[in-house]
Design a protein around this motif. Structure first.
Motif, PDB file in Angstrom:
ATOM      1  N   ASP A 298       0.840  -1.185   0.000  1.00 14.18           N
ATOM      2  CA  ASP A 298       0.000   0.000   0.000  1.00 14.18           C
ATOM      3  C   ASP A 298       0.881   1.242   0.000  1.00 14.18           C
ATOM      4  N   ALA A 299       0.462   2.252  -0.756  1.00 16.36           N
ATOM      5  CA  ALA A 299       1.111   3.560  -0.771  1.00 16.36           C
ATOM      6  C   ALA A 299       0.027   4.616  -0.733  1.00 16.36           C
ATOM      7  N   GLU A 300       0.297   5.719  -0.077  1.00 23.01           N
ATOM      8  CA  GLU A 300      -0.664   6.810   0.025  1.00 23.01           C
ATOM      9  C   GLU A 300       0.020   8.128  -0.340  1.00 23.01           C
TER      10      GLU A 300
ATOM     11  N   ARG B 267       1.453   6.795   7.769  1.00 25.20           N
ATOM     12  CA  ARG B 267       2.356   5.666   7.986  1.00 25.20           C
ATOM     13  C   ARG B 267       1.617   4.510   8.643  1.00 25.20           C
ATOM     14  N   VAL B 268       0.812   4.810   9.656  1.00 26.99           N
ATOM     15  CA  VAL B 268       0.007   3.769  10.298  1.00 26.99           C
ATOM     16  C   VAL B 268      -0.974   3.167   9.298  1.00 26.99           C
ATOM     17  N   TRP B 269      -1.620   4.027   8.531  1.00 31.35           N
ATOM     18  CA  TRP B 269      -2.618   3.558   7.561  1.00 31.35           C
ATOM     19  C   TRP B 269      -2.005   2.595   6.543  1.00 31.35           C
ATOM     20  N   THR B 270      -0.848   2.964   5.970  1.00 31.71           N
ATOM     21  CA  THR B 270      -0.246   2.102   4.946  1.00 31.71           C
ATOM     22  C   THR B 270       0.167   0.761   5.534  1.00 31.71           C
ATOM     23  N   ARG B 271       0.644   0.758   6.752  1.00 32.63           N
ATOM     24  CA  ARG B 271       1.005  -0.514   7.385  1.00 32.63           C
ATOM     25  C   ARG B 271      -0.214  -1.426   7.511  1.00 32.63           C
TER      26      ARG B 271
ATOM     27  N   TRP C 282       5.019 -10.367   8.553  1.00 36.95           N
ATOM     28  CA  TRP C 282       6.105  -9.389   8.574  1.00 36.95           C
ATOM     29  C   TRP C 282       5.631  -8.085   7.942  1.00 36.95           C
ATOM     30  N   LEU C 283       6.349  -7.009   8.245  1.00 36.58           N
ATOM     31  CA  LEU C 283       5.921  -5.674   7.843  1.00 36.58           C
ATOM     32  C   LEU C 283       7.152  -4.804   7.641  1.00 36.58           C
ATOM     33  N   VAL C 284       7.217  -4.096   6.505  1.00 37.82           N
ATOM     34  CA  VAL C 284       8.372  -3.255   6.176  1.00 37.82           C
ATOM     35  C   VAL C 284       7.874  -1.902   5.681  1.00 37.82           C
TER      36      VAL C 284
ATOM     37  N   ALA D 157       4.684   4.368   2.250  1.00 33.07           N
ATOM     38  CA  ALA D 157       4.222   3.076   1.762  1.00 33.07           C
ATOM     39  C   ALA D 157       4.669   1.988   2.722  1.00 33.07           C
ATOM     40  N   ALA D 158       4.050   0.814   2.588  1.00 34.39           N
ATOM     41  CA  ALA D 158       4.433  -0.334   3.400  1.00 34.39           C
ATOM     42  C   ALA D 158       4.135  -1.603   2.621  1.00 34.39           C
ATOM     43  N   VAL D 159       4.921  -2.630   2.875  1.00 33.14           N
ATOM     44  CA  VAL D 159       4.679  -3.945   2.300  1.00 33.14           C
ATOM     45  C   VAL D 159       4.650  -4.949   3.442  1.00 33.14           C
ATOM     46  N   ALA D 160       3.731  -5.909   3.360  1.00 32.87           N
ATOM     47  CA  ALA D 160       3.566  -6.912   4.402  1.00 32.87           C
ATOM     48  C   ALA D 160       3.431  -8.281   3.741  1.00 32.87           C
ATOM     49  N   GLY D 161       3.707  -9.310   4.522  1.00 35.37           N
ATOM     50  CA  GLY D 161       3.590 -10.651   3.971  1.00 35.37           C
ATOM     51  C   GLY D 161       3.467 -11.696   5.057  1.00 35.37           C
ATOM     52  N   LEU D 162       3.182 -12.898   4.625  1.00 31.36           N
ATOM     53  CA  LEU D 162       3.005 -14.017   5.538  1.00 31.36           C
ATOM     54  C   LEU D 162       4.362 -14.601   5.893  1.00 31.36           C
ATOM     55  N   GLY D 163       4.659 -14.698   7.194  1.00 35.22           N
ATOM     56  CA  GLY D 163       5.920 -15.260   7.642  1.00 35.22           C
ATOM     57  C   GLY D 163       6.454 -14.530   8.862  1.00 35.22           C
TER      58      GLY D 163
END
Length: 249
Positions: free
Chosen positions: A125-127, A161-165, A209-211, A221-227
């Motif tokens: 997600d990016a805002e 920042r919170v929203w994109t996460r 995970w969350l970056v 922006a933020a990217v998240a995934g399973l793991g």
């Protein structure tokens, strides 16, 4: 850091989580990219009334087809998507219609389009930073009970920042905003991004995970995934991918 060969196989077939960033594209000037879309996508594209919305949609979907076509050794126009949601209709999160296919997520906001590809479920997600009239009340709406005990985000930047996460996390599950953001508890501001809890008896099974990312000025922006641990995250030039497709002559 952008890949030195952003249009080549090394980027599209990279392990970990690879992300491409691009700008919107006017459909009137890129019939070659419109031609890559399937009938579902072309119908959606024609329905946009605002040129900016159409430009974001075309760039996101054409970029997705080009990158996934390279990743799966398929012509971009031949990449097939399954869009079934839990209700059975074709309006859910798109996924590749083949076993063992890579996972992907795209986003668009303002003058930015993004695509993330990984071997695990992923959300991006990016805002675009814009004026928000009441950051405090918006933060209250998306904060979990535990987060409400902390100081609220004081600026638009902190709130976005919170929203994109949280939006990235919800995209991992494919639920989007049908699951409330206040069910997620994140790590406090000023600490590495992490998921501390996910409320509800039907909470998604983790870990996640969350970056954090900042692909462009004023575009958190933020990217998240399973793991349990984030894989290597690389960022690439999506504009170069889209330019390389342009016919010559």
């Amino acid at each position: 850091m952008p890949d030195p060969d952003p249009t080549g196989p090394s980027a599209a077939r990279a392990t970990g989580c690879a992300i491409w960033w691009a700008r919107p594209i006017d459909p009137a000037g890129r019939s070659d990219l419109v031609g890559l879309l399937d009938e579902h996508e072309r119908t959606r594209l024609r329905a946009f009334r605002k040129p900016d919305d159409a430009g974001r949609y075309l760039a996101a979907h054409a970029l997705t087809r080009l990158v996934l076509g390279e990743r799966t050794a398929t012509h971009p126009a031949g990449v097939r998507f399954d869009r079934r949601c839990r209700c059975g209709a074709q309006h859910g999160k798109p996924r590749l219609d083949e076993p063992g296919a890579p996972e992907f997520s795209f986003t668009h906001s303002g003058d930015l389009v993004g695509l993330a590809v990984a071997d695990v479920a992923v959300g991006l997600d990016a805002e675009h930073h814009r004026t928000l009239s009441d950051v405090a009340s918006m933060a209250e709406h998306v904060s979990s009970p535990a987060e409400r005990l902390r100081p609220a985000p004081a600026t638009t930047e902190e709130f976005l920042r919170v929203w994109t996460r949280k939006e990235a996390l919800l995209k991992v599950t494919g639920e989007g905003l049908s699951r409330p953001m206040d069910s997620i508890t994140l790590s406090p501001p000023g600490t590495p991004a992490a998921v501390l809890g996910w409320a509800g008896d039907d909470a998604p099974a983790g870990p996640f995970w969350l970056v954090d990312l900042t692909p462009r000025l004023r575009h958190p922006a933020a990217v998240a995934g399973l793991g349990a641990v984030a894989p290597p995250v690389t960022e690439h030039d999506g504009d170069a991918v889209l330019r390389a497709r342009r016919p010559h002559g």
